[in-house]
Scaffold this active site. Structure first.
Site, PDB file in Angstrom:
ATOM      1  N   ARG A 182      -0.037  15.073  12.700  1.00  0.00           N
ATOM      2  CA  ARG A 182       0.660  14.602  11.500  1.00  0.00           C
ATOM      3  C   ARG A 182       1.080  15.796  10.631  1.00  0.00           C
ATOM      4  NH1 ARG A 182      -2.049   9.099   9.247  1.00  0.00           N
ATOM      5  NH2 ARG A 182       0.043   8.936   8.391  1.00  0.00           N
ATOM      6  N   PRO A 183       2.094  16.544  11.094  1.00  0.00           N
ATOM      7  CA  PRO A 183       2.512  17.723  10.327  1.00  0.00           C
ATOM      8  C   PRO A 183       3.180  17.335   9.009  1.00  0.00           C
ATOM      9  CG  PRO A 183       4.030  17.319  12.142  1.00  0.00           C
ATOM     10  CD  PRO A 183       2.953  16.285  12.257  1.00  0.00           C
ATOM     11  N   ILE A 184       3.212  18.289   8.059  1.00  0.00           N
ATOM     12  CA  ILE A 184       3.952  18.040   6.813  1.00  0.00           C
ATOM     13  C   ILE A 184       4.999  19.149   6.591  1.00  0.00           C
ATOM     14  CG2 ILE A 184       2.169  16.651   5.670  1.00  0.00           C
ATOM     15  CD1 ILE A 184       1.470  19.177   4.000  1.00  0.00           C
ATOM     16  N   ASP A 185       5.446  19.730   7.716  1.00  0.00           N
ATOM     17  CA  ASP A 185       6.414  20.827   7.613  1.00  0.00           C
ATOM     18  C   ASP A 185       7.699  20.424   6.881  1.00  0.00           C
ATOM     19  OD1 ASP A 185       6.542  19.282  10.160  1.00  0.00           O
ATOM     20  OD2 ASP A 185       8.414  20.372  10.405  1.00  0.00           O
ATOM     21  N   GLN A 186       8.138  19.176   7.057  1.00  0.00           N
ATOM     22  CA  GLN A 186       9.395  18.748   6.413  1.00  0.00           C
ATOM     23  C   GLN A 186       9.218  18.617   4.901  1.00  0.00           C
ATOM     24  OE1 GLN A 186      12.360  18.524   8.241  1.00  0.00           O
ATOM     25  NE2 GLN A 186      10.944  19.457   9.703  1.00  0.00           N
ATOM     26  N   LYS A 195       0.833  -1.217   0.000  1.00  0.00           N
ATOM     27  CA  LYS A 195       0.000   0.000   0.000  1.00  0.00           C
ATOM     28  C   LYS A 195       0.861   1.259   0.000  1.00  0.00           C
ATOM     29  CE  LYS A 195      -2.602   2.649   3.455  1.00  0.00           C
ATOM     30  NZ  LYS A 195      -1.531   3.295   4.221  1.00  0.00           N
ATOM     31  N   ASN A 196       1.804   1.343   0.926  1.00  0.00           N
ATOM     32  CA  ASN A 196       2.514   2.617   1.088  1.00  0.00           C
ATOM     33  C   ASN A 196       3.537   2.876  -0.020  1.00  0.00           C
ATOM     34  OD1 ASN A 196       0.907   3.268   3.216  1.00  0.00           O
ATOM     35  ND2 ASN A 196       2.372   2.687   4.812  1.00  0.00           N
ATOM     36  N   CYS A 241      -5.308   8.148   8.835  1.00  0.00           N
ATOM     37  CA  CYS A 241      -5.612   7.637  10.176  1.00  0.00           C
ATOM     38  C   CYS A 241      -5.356   8.691  11.245  1.00  0.00           C
ATOM     39  CB  CYS A 241      -4.746   6.416  10.465  1.00  0.00           C
ATOM     40  SG  CYS A 241      -5.184   4.990   9.480  1.00  0.00           S
ATOM     41  N   ASP A 264       3.477   0.544  12.130  1.00  0.00           N
ATOM     42  CA  ASP A 264       2.252   0.018  11.510  1.00  0.00           C
ATOM     43  C   ASP A 264       1.967  -1.425  11.917  1.00  0.00           C
ATOM     44  OD1 ASP A 264       1.986   2.470  10.353  1.00  0.00           O
ATOM     45  OD2 ASP A 264       2.741   1.872   8.388  1.00  0.00           O
ATOM     46  N   ARG A 297      -9.269   0.279   3.608  1.00  0.00           N
ATOM     47  CA  ARG A 297      -8.337   1.237   3.017  1.00  0.00           C
ATOM     48  C   ARG A 297      -6.997   0.584   2.698  1.00  0.00           C
ATOM     49  NH1 ARG A 297      -6.647   5.120   6.786  1.00  0.00           N
ATOM     50  NH2 ARG A 297      -5.165   5.407   5.124  1.00  0.00           N
ATOM     51  N   ARG A 328      -4.185  10.147   3.303  1.00  0.00           N
ATOM     52  CA  ARG A 328      -2.893  10.704   3.676  1.00  0.00           C
ATOM     53  C   ARG A 328      -2.017  10.961   2.448  1.00  0.00           C
ATOM     54  NH1 ARG A 328      -1.428  13.680   7.432  1.00  0.00           N
ATOM     55  NH2 ARG A 328       0.809  13.814   7.572  1.00  0.00           N
TER      56      ARG A 328
HETATM   57  N1  EPU Z   1       6.736  14.331  10.918  1.00  0.00           N
HETATM   58  C1  EPU Z   1       6.959  15.668  11.157  1.00  0.00           C
HETATM   59  N2  EPU Z   1       6.964  16.529  10.087  1.00  0.00           N
HETATM   60  C2  EPU Z   1       6.759  16.107   8.810  1.00  0.00           C
HETATM   61  C3  EPU Z   1       6.521  14.737   8.580  1.00  0.00           C
HETATM   62  C4  EPU Z   1       6.520  13.872   9.657  1.00  0.00           C
HETATM   63  O1  EPU Z   1       7.145  16.082  12.298  1.00  0.00           O
HETATM   64  O2  EPU Z   1       6.777  16.946   7.893  1.00  0.00           O
HETATM   65  C5  EPU Z   1       6.741  13.383  12.055  1.00  0.00           C
HETATM   66  C6  EPU Z   1       5.383  12.728  12.259  1.00  0.00           C
HETATM   67  O3  EPU Z   1       4.553  13.515  13.090  1.00  0.00           O
HETATM   68  C7  EPU Z   1       5.761  11.398  12.873  1.00  0.00           C
HETATM   69  C8  EPU Z   1       7.113  11.065  12.224  1.00  0.00           C
HETATM   70  O4  EPU Z   1       7.607  12.309  11.717  1.00  0.00           O
HETATM   71  O5  EPU Z   1       5.932  11.552  14.250  1.00  0.00           O
HETATM   72  C9  EPU Z   1       7.061  10.060  11.096  1.00  0.00           C
HETATM   73  O6  EPU Z   1       6.097  10.448  10.126  1.00  0.00           O
HETATM   74  P1  EPU Z   1       6.228  10.023   8.585  1.00  0.00           P
HETATM   75  O7  EPU Z   1       6.299  11.265   7.780  1.00  0.00           O
HETATM   76  O8  EPU Z   1       7.301   9.022   8.444  1.00  0.00           O
HETATM   77  O9  EPU Z   1       4.816   9.346   8.333  1.00  0.00           O
HETATM   78  P2  EPU Z   1       3.914   9.467   7.050  1.00  0.00           P
HETATM   79  O10 EPU Z   1       4.766   9.548   5.842  1.00  0.00           O
HETATM   80  O11 EPU Z   1       2.866  10.482   7.223  1.00  0.00           O
HETATM   81  C10 EPU Z   1       3.851   6.929   6.508  1.00  0.00           C
HETATM   82  C11 EPU Z   1       2.786   5.882   6.371  1.00  0.00           C
HETATM   83  C12 EPU Z   1       2.210   5.536   7.734  1.00  0.00           C
HETATM   84  C13 EPU Z   1       3.348   5.081   8.662  1.00  0.00           C
HETATM   85  C14 EPU Z   1       4.466   6.132   8.690  1.00  0.00           C
HETATM   86  C15 EPU Z   1       5.684   5.673   9.489  1.00  0.00           C
HETATM   87  C16 EPU Z   1       1.876   6.392   4.184  1.00  0.00           C
HETATM   88  C17 EPU Z   1       0.735   6.898   3.381  1.00  0.00           C
HETATM   89  N3  EPU Z   1       1.729   6.390   5.508  1.00  0.00           N
HETATM   90  O12 EPU Z   1       3.200   8.067   7.067  1.00  0.00           O
HETATM   91  O13 EPU Z   1       1.358   4.438   7.502  1.00  0.00           O
HETATM   92  O14 EPU Z   1       2.845   4.893   9.965  1.00  0.00           O
HETATM   93  O15 EPU Z   1       4.891   6.438   7.366  1.00  0.00           O
HETATM   94  O16 EPU Z   1       6.209   4.511   8.956  1.00  0.00           O
HETATM   95  O17 EPU Z   1       2.873   5.951   3.638  1.00  0.00           O
HETATM   96  C18 EPU Z   1      -0.435   2.995   7.852  1.00  0.00           C
HETATM   97  O18 EPU Z   1      -0.139   2.447   6.780  1.00  0.00           O
HETATM   98  O19 EPU Z   1      -1.250   2.511   8.673  1.00  0.00           O
HETATM   99  C19 EPU Z   1       0.186   4.273   8.196  1.00  0.00           C
HETATM  100  C20 EPU Z   1      -0.294   5.101   9.098  1.00  0.00           C
END
Ligand code: EPU
Length: 430
Positions: free
Chosen positions: A121-125, A22-23, A116, A306, A398, A92
Site C-alpha cells: 500500500r504505497p503512498i508515493d502518489q 467510513k471512508n 488492512c 471493498d 473498525r 490507514r
Molecule cells: N497506490 C499506489 N500509490 C499510491 C496510492 C495508491 O500505487 O500512492 C495503488 C495501491 O497500491 C492500490 C491502488 O493504487 O493498488 C488504489 O489504492 P487507493 O489509494 O485508491 O487506496 P487507499 O486510498 O489506500 C481507500 C480505502 C480502501 C479501498 C481503496 C480503494 C480508505 C481509508 N481506504 O484506500 O478501503 O479499498 O481506497 O477503493 O479510504 C476498506 O474500507 O476496507 C478499505 C481497504
C-alpha cells in the site's frame, strides 16, 4: 477477547438503517483542521477508526463537542501546530493528516499509515502531489516529514499515475488552502471524493469537478466553518445486500443513495436477486439458489474492491462456477482459506479466484483477516448450516457500526461472546 457466534441458516427479514460512510468520515474529520472556525459534522459513523481519529484530534488541540450520537461540533480556530501521536500509525486514514496539516500549518509529521493487510500500500502518489505543491518530503523512522518550502503550499498540475482514492483526497486537502490553482488529473471518482469536496466547499473552499477524473482546486485564504452531513456508507449498504443475497429473505436497506450502489445491485440482479430501487432505500428479495457471475474490481463506478470478499462469499454457494478478479489490491484473497474451513471450493491464482459453488457451507471457527474479509465471514456464517464463530472481530469493528444489533434486527441469530485468551503455554507453537 470477543467473538461473534452465529447460528446460520435463517433467512433475513426486515429493515436496516445505513450509517455514515467510513471512508468519507476518515477524511472529513481531519479536514476540520483546515477550518479556522467551527464545523458541525452530522452522520458520523460510530466505528473504532473514527474513535481513534477523534481522540487523536483532541490531543492535537481540536475542541470536540458531542451534540448527539452521530453529530459533533469541531472547533479548530486559532490552533497552532501539533503532530498526531504514534497511535495514528494503526489506521490507514492517518495519511489525511499530511494534507490537512501541511495545508493549514505548512508542516506535518505523521506516522506511516497502517490499516488492512491487503497488499502493498504505497503512498508515493500522495507524496508526489505534496512535492509538486512545494513541500519538502522525507520518510524517516516510520514517519512522513513534510514542510512547505515557503511556509505555504502553492497550486500545481498533478497527474496521478494510478487512480488513487487516498492520493486524490489528500491532494484536495493540501490544495484547499494553497496559493493558486491545483489541477488533479486521473483523479479517483468515488462518492467519498465528492463528499470531501462538498464538505470543503461548505466550509468556504472552491473545488470543482469532484466525481470526474479532473478536479480543480482554487486555493482559499481561509475556511470559515459551517455544517455538513456525511453521505451513507456505500459498502455497509452493499454488505447488508450481500448478506440478504447469501442467506435469502426480504430486506429493506434504508437511508442509501442507490446510484452509489449500482455496480453492486446490478451484479446481485445478475445473480438472481430481485432489487427494487425505492428512492433512498433499496429492497432486496432472494429465494432459491444464486446464479453464477463473473466480477472484476475497479475504481468507481466499477465494482468496488471493498465488496469483493462479500460477493465471493455469496458466489461460494451459487449453482456453478464463477470467476472473480481483484484488480485494485494485490493480496486480497487471504480470507479464502477461512471460507475453505466451511466447505467453500475456491482456487486462487494471483489476482483471480475461481469459485465452484457448493450446495451448502457448514459452520466453523474462522477469523476476520481484515475489515471486509471479516464481514464476509459473518455473511458466510449467516448462510451456513450450524454454528460459526468469527474471531478477531476488532477488524470488523473498525468499519461497521452496530453490526450485531443491525443483523439481529433482521432476524439473524448472532451474538457477541467473551472468551478468555488462550494461555501462551497451551498454544500450539509448531
Ligand atoms: N497506490 C499506489 N500509490 C499510491 C496510492 C495508491 O500505487 O500512492 C495503488 C495501491 O497500491 C492500490 C491502488 O493504487 O493498488 C488504489 O489504492 P487507493 O489509494 O485508491 O487506496 P487507499 O486510498 O489506500 C481507500 C480505502 C480502501 C479501498 C481503496 C480503494 C480508505 C481509508 N481506504 O484506500 O478501503 O479499498 O481506497 O477503493 O479510504 C476498506 O474500507 O476496507 C478499505 C481497504
Amino acid at each position: 477477547m470477543t467473538q461473534f457466534v452465529i447460528h446460520g441458516g435463517k433467512k433475513l427479514q426486515g429493515e436496516v438503517e445505513i450509517s455514515g460512510a467510513k471512508n468519507a468520515a476518515v477524511a472529513i474529520l481531519p479536514a476540520a483542521f483546515l477550518v479556522d472556525g467551527e464545523c458541525r459534522i452530522e452522520n458520523i459513523p460510530q466505528i473504532s477508526d473514527v474513535t481513534l481519529l477523534l481522540e487523536s484530534m483532541a490531543d492535537m488541540g481540536a475542541e470536540i463537542r458531542t451534540v448527539n450520537r452521530t453529530t459533533m461540533d469541531i472547533r479548530c480556530r486559532g490552533l497552532s501546530y501539533r503532530e498526531p501521536g504514534p497511535a495514528m500509525g494503526e489506521i490507514r486514514a492517518s495519511y489525511y493528516f499530511i494534507g490537512a496539516l501541511l495545508g493549514r500549518f505548512g508542516q506535518a509529521r505523521v506516522p506511516m499509515p497502517g490499516g488492512c493487510d491487503i497488499g502493498v500500500r504505497p503512498i508515493d502518489q500522495h507524496l508526489k502531489g505534496m512535492r509538486a505543491m512545494g513541500a519538502e518530503v522525507s520518510v524517516e523512522g516510520g514517519y512522513v516529514n513534510a514542510k512547505a518550502r515557503n511556509g505555504r503550499l502553492h497550486g500545481a498540475n498533478i497527474y496521478l499515475d494510478v487512480v488513487s482514492v487516498g492520493a486524490t483526497m489528500n491532494i484536495m486537502l493540501a490544495a484547499a488552502l494553497a496559493k493558486g490553482k491545483t489541477v488533479i488529473e486521473n483523479a479517483a471518482r468515488e462518492p467519498h471524493i465528492v463528499d470531501l469536496a462538498n464538505f470543503l466547499n461548505a466550509m468556504g473552499a472552491d473545488i470543482r469537478g469532484a466525481g470526474t477524473s479532473v478536479i480543480r482546486v482554487f486555493g482559499a485564504d481561509r475556511l470559515r466553518g459551517g455544517a455538513y452531513t456525511i453521505i451513507p456508507d456505500q459498502i455497509e449498504a452493499g454488505t447488508y445486500l450481500a448478506a440478504a443475497a447469501a442467506a435469502g429473505g426480504d430486506v429493506l436497506v434504508k437511508g442509501v443513495i442507490p446510484k452509489h450502489l449500482f455496480s453492486i445491485t446490478a451484479k446481485l440482479e445478475e445473480m438472481g436477486c430481485e432489487i427494487i430501487d425505492m428512492g433512498d432505500m433499496v429492497r432486496i428479495r432472494r429465494d432459491g439458489r444464486l446464479h453464477t457471475a463473473n466480477v472484476k474490481t475497479m475504481p468507481y463506478p466499477g465494482f468496488p474492491t471493498d465488496m469483493q470478499p462479500q460477493i465471493v462469499t455469496c458466489l461460494a454457494r451459487a449453482g456453478g462456477t464463477s470467476v472473480v478478479t481483484e484488480d485494485v489490491w494485490d493480496n486480497r484473497f487471504k480470507y479464502v482459506s477461512e471460507l475453505a474451513k466451511m466447505g467453500a471450493k475456491i482456487q486462487v491464482d494471483g489476482k483471480v479466484a475461481v469459485i465452484e459453488g457448493v450446495e451448502r457451507l457448514s459452520g466453523a471457527t474462522v477469523k476476520a483477516c481484515d475489515l471486509r474479509a471479516g464481514a464476509a465471514m459473518v455473511i458466510a456464517g449467516l448462510s451456513a448450516e450450524g454454528v460459526t464463530r468469527v474471531t478477531e472481530i476488532h477488524h470488523i469493528q473498525r468499519g461497521y457500526e452496530d453490526l450485531v444489533q443491525k443483523l439481529r434486527g433482521l432476524g439473524a441469530d448472532i451474538c457477541e461472546e467473551e472468551v478468555s485468551e488462550e494461555p501462551e503455554s497451551s498454544k500450539n507453537l509448531a
